[in-house]
Design a protein around this motif. Structure first.
Motif, PDB file in Angstrom:
ATOM      1  N   MET A   1       0.768  -1.222  -0.026  1.00 46.26           N
ATOM      2  CA  MET A   1       0.178   0.011  -0.088  1.00 46.26           C
ATOM      3  C   MET A   1       0.794   1.301   0.143  1.00 46.26           C
ATOM      4  SD  MET A   1      -3.019  -0.924   2.642  1.00 46.26           S
ATOM      5  CE  MET A   1      -2.989  -2.662   3.235  1.00 46.26           C
ATOM      6  N   ASP A   5      -1.654   4.347  -4.095  1.00 40.28           N
ATOM      7  CA  ASP A   5      -2.859   3.594  -3.951  1.00 40.28           C
ATOM      8  C   ASP A   5      -3.925   4.355  -3.218  1.00 40.28           C
ATOM      9  OD1 ASP A   5      -1.616   1.339  -5.222  1.00 40.28           O
ATOM     10  OD2 ASP A   5      -1.113   0.443  -3.310  1.00 40.28           O
ATOM     11  N   ASP A  27      -7.258   1.314   4.553  1.00 43.30           N
ATOM     12  CA  ASP A  27      -7.207   0.050   3.992  1.00 43.30           C
ATOM     13  C   ASP A  27      -8.172  -0.055   2.755  1.00 43.30           C
ATOM     14  OD1 ASP A  27      -4.789  -0.771   5.497  1.00 43.30           O
ATOM     15  OD2 ASP A  27      -5.863  -1.706   7.011  1.00 43.30           O
ATOM     16  N   CYS A  30      -7.361   1.594  -0.175  1.00 40.02           N
ATOM     17  CA  CYS A  30      -6.008   1.311  -0.796  1.00 40.02           C
ATOM     18  C   CYS A  30      -6.557  -0.146  -1.469  1.00 40.02           C
ATOM     19  CB  CYS A  30      -5.009   0.924   0.032  1.00 40.02           C
ATOM     20  SG  CYS A  30      -4.296   2.385   0.548  1.00 40.02           S
ATOM     21  N   GLU A  31      -7.560  -0.744  -0.843  1.00 43.68           N
ATOM     22  CA  GLU A  31      -7.855  -2.020  -1.440  1.00 43.68           C
ATOM     23  C   GLU A  31      -8.655  -1.789  -2.982  1.00 43.68           C
ATOM     24  OE1 GLU A  31      -8.518  -6.097  -2.189  1.00 43.68           O
ATOM     25  OE2 GLU A  31      -7.296  -5.322  -0.729  1.00 43.68           O
ATOM     26  N   THR A  34      -6.404  -1.077  -5.699  1.00 40.82           N
ATOM     27  CA  THR A  34      -5.583  -2.371  -6.465  1.00 40.82           C
ATOM     28  C   THR A  34      -6.282  -3.595  -6.639  1.00 40.82           C
ATOM     29  OG1 THR A  34      -5.239  -2.929  -3.981  1.00 40.82           O
ATOM     30  CG2 THR A  34      -3.691  -1.698  -4.952  1.00 40.82           C
ATOM     31  N   SER A  35      -7.581  -3.539  -6.304  1.00 41.69           N
ATOM     32  CA  SER A  35      -8.301  -4.625  -6.487  1.00 41.69           C
ATOM     33  C   SER A  35      -8.955  -4.516  -8.193  1.00 41.69           C
ATOM     34  CB  SER A  35      -9.678  -4.875  -5.746  1.00 41.69           C
ATOM     35  OG  SER A  35     -10.331  -5.616  -5.995  1.00 41.69           O
TER      36      SER A  35
END
Length: 58
Positions: A1, A5, A27, A30-31, A34-35
């Motif tokens: 992360m 992101d 979190d 950032c997820e 990046t997902s």
């Protein structure tokens, strides 16, 4: 992360639902960035992100 992101996650969240980035955790943002799994998004939300991907990653 990374901060990149985070920035991308905030941009995506705001495109999908204005103001939503304020309700998501670090979190989660950032997820989001990046997902590649967009099962949670409606077709309209997916189209919005895809149409604006250039501005998100710029």
């Amino acid at each position: 992360m990374t901060s990149v992101d985070l920035r991308h996650g905030v941009a995506m969240a705001e495109m999908i639902q204005p103001g939503s980035s304020r309700t998501l955790s670090f979190d989660a943002l950032c997820e989001l960035a990046t997902s590649d799994d967009f099962d949670w998004a409606t077709d309209e939300q997916k189209e919005t992100v895809i149409a604006n991907i250039g501005t998100i990653i710029a």
